[in-house]
Design a protein around this motif. Structure first.
Motif, PDB file in Angstrom:
ATOM      1  N   MET A   1      36.850  25.989  24.095  1.00 16.73           N
ATOM      2  CA  MET A   1      35.837  25.381  23.256  1.00 16.73           C
ATOM      3  C   MET A   1      36.529  24.395  22.335  1.00 16.73           C
ATOM      4  O   MET A   1      37.554  24.699  21.764  1.00 16.73           O
ATOM      5  N   LYS A   2      35.972  23.198  22.214  1.00 17.59           N
ATOM      6  CA  LYS A   2      36.558  22.175  21.345  1.00 17.59           C
ATOM      7  C   LYS A   2      35.761  22.085  20.055  1.00 17.59           C
ATOM      8  O   LYS A   2      34.539  22.112  20.064  1.00 17.59           O
ATOM      9  N   LEU A   3      36.500  21.951  18.953  1.00 19.63           N
ATOM     10  CA  LEU A   3      35.929  21.948  17.617  1.00 19.63           C
ATOM     11  C   LEU A   3      36.390  20.697  16.892  1.00 19.63           C
ATOM     12  O   LEU A   3      37.583  20.397  16.861  1.00 19.63           O
ATOM     13  N   SER A   4      35.461  19.966  16.321  1.00 18.80           N
ATOM     14  CA  SER A   4      35.786  18.742  15.600  1.00 18.80           C
ATOM     15  C   SER A   4      35.939  19.055  14.113  1.00 18.80           C
ATOM     16  O   SER A   4      35.049  19.651  13.504  1.00 18.80           O
ATOM     17  N   LEU A   5      37.079  18.648  13.535  1.00 21.29           N
ATOM     18  CA  LEU A   5      37.367  18.909  12.123  1.00 21.29           C
ATOM     19  C   LEU A   5      37.723  17.625  11.399  1.00 21.29           C
ATOM     20  O   LEU A   5      38.314  16.713  11.973  1.00 21.29           O
ATOM     21  N   ARG A   6      37.408  17.593  10.129  1.00 18.33           N
ATOM     22  CA  ARG A   6      37.896  16.562   9.212  1.00 18.33           C
ATOM     23  C   ARG A   6      38.720  17.321   8.180  1.00 18.33           C
ATOM     24  O   ARG A   6      38.219  18.230   7.504  1.00 18.33           O
ATOM     25  N   VAL A   7      40.010  16.974   8.061  1.00 19.30           N
ATOM     26  CA  VAL A   7      40.962  17.759   7.273  1.00 19.30           C
ATOM     27  C   VAL A   7      41.336  17.039   5.982  1.00 19.30           C
ATOM     28  O   VAL A   7      41.609  15.841   5.990  1.00 19.30           O
ATOM     29  N   GLN A   8      41.375  17.802   4.908  1.00 19.62           N
ATOM     30  CA  GLN A   8      41.825  17.308   3.616  1.00 19.62           C
ATOM     31  C   GLN A   8      43.116  18.059   3.278  1.00 19.62           C
ATOM     32  O   GLN A   8      43.075  19.190   2.804  1.00 19.62           O
ATOM     33  N   ILE A  69      40.626  17.277  16.805  1.00 17.72           N
ATOM     34  CA  ILE A  69      39.912  18.093  17.786  1.00 17.72           C
ATOM     35  C   ILE A  69      40.770  19.333  17.985  1.00 17.72           C
ATOM     36  O   ILE A  69      41.948  19.241  18.341  1.00 17.72           O
ATOM     37  N   ILE A  70      40.176  20.482  17.730  1.00 15.53           N
ATOM     38  CA  ILE A  70      40.870  21.763  17.826  1.00 15.53           C
ATOM     39  C   ILE A  70      40.351  22.498  19.050  1.00 15.53           C
ATOM     40  O   ILE A  70      39.138  22.597  19.251  1.00 15.53           O
ATOM     41  N   GLY A  74      38.869  31.696  24.075  1.00 11.25           N
ATOM     42  CA  GLY A  74      38.330  33.043  23.968  1.00 11.25           C
ATOM     43  C   GLY A  74      37.003  33.161  23.249  1.00 11.25           C
ATOM     44  O   GLY A  74      36.477  34.263  23.117  1.00 11.25           O
ATOM     45  N   LEU A  75      36.448  32.045  22.754  1.00 19.99           N
ATOM     46  CA  LEU A  75      35.153  32.076  22.091  1.00 19.99           C
ATOM     47  C   LEU A  75      34.263  30.982  22.665  1.00 19.99           C
ATOM     48  O   LEU A  75      34.740  29.909  23.025  1.00 19.99           O
ATOM     49  N   SER A  76      32.966  31.254  22.697  1.00 18.83           N
ATOM     50  CA  SER A  76      32.017  30.238  23.144  1.00 18.83           C
ATOM     51  C   SER A  76      31.687  29.326  21.963  1.00 18.83           C
ATOM     52  O   SER A  76      31.962  29.651  20.803  1.00 18.83           O
ATOM     53  N   ALA A  77      31.068  28.205  22.255  1.00 18.71           N
ATOM     54  CA  ALA A  77      30.648  27.269  21.205  1.00 18.71           C
ATOM     55  C   ALA A  77      29.666  27.937  20.248  1.00 18.71           C
ATOM     56  O   ALA A  77      29.731  27.732  19.036  1.00 18.71           O
ATOM     57  N   GLU A  78      28.768  28.756  20.782  1.00 12.91           N
ATOM     58  CA  GLU A  78      27.792  29.462  19.947  1.00 12.91           C
ATOM     59  C   GLU A  78      28.482  30.418  18.983  1.00 12.91           C
ATOM     60  O   GLU A  78      28.107  30.504  17.813  1.00 12.91           O
ATOM     61  N   GLU A  79      29.486  31.161  19.480  1.00 12.69           N
ATOM     62  CA  GLU A  79      30.213  32.104  18.622  1.00 12.69           C
ATOM     63  C   GLU A  79      30.937  31.377  17.497  1.00 12.69           C
ATOM     64  O   GLU A  79      30.913  31.812  16.340  1.00 12.69           O
ATOM     65  N   VAL A  80      31.560  30.250  17.828  1.00 12.94           N
ATOM     66  CA  VAL A  80      32.283  29.469  16.826  1.00 12.94           C
ATOM     67  C   VAL A  80      31.311  28.948  15.775  1.00 12.94           C
ATOM     68  O   VAL A  80      31.555  29.076  14.565  1.00 12.94           O
TER      69      VAL A  80
END
Length: 110
Positions: A1-8, A69-70, A74-80
């Protein structure tokens, strides 16, 4: 699952801050953006927030950018989404409780 982040990077503490209009999640990490320290802090924060091992979280894109992009194994998009939304709601409640218990500094002396 890919996760989009903006980091400070370089914040006072590492925390999930908000959900941006773009759909990305905004996070703050205490580590400075030097020699991969902020990326390591992002991996650690995301693994803690999602309850997975650090080795299940990797920076797939944006190693030298604030937009990342993280990859989470082991997790689905819904779980995240569910876990991050719950964490954001909980952190908002903690912040509200903290501000209610803080002394009122706006009082004037007589």
């Amino acid at each position: 699952m890919k996760l989009s982040l903006r980091v400070q990077p370089g914040a006072k503490r590492s925390v999930l801050l908000a959900r941006l209009a773009s759909g990305a999640w905004k996070v703050a990490v205490a580590a400075p953006p030097v020699e991969g320290k902020a990326n390591a802090a992002v991996v650690e924060l995301v693994s803690e927030l999602l309850g997975v091992k650090r080795r299940q979280v990797t920076v797939a894109r944006g190693g030298s950018s604030r937009s990342k992009i993280i990859e989470v194994e082991g997790l689905s998009a819904e779980e995240v989404e569910t876990k991050l939304a719950a964490e954001l709601a909980d952190s908002g409640k903690r912040l509200a409780a903290r501000s209610e218990s803080a002394p009122n500094k706006s009082r004037t002396r007589s």
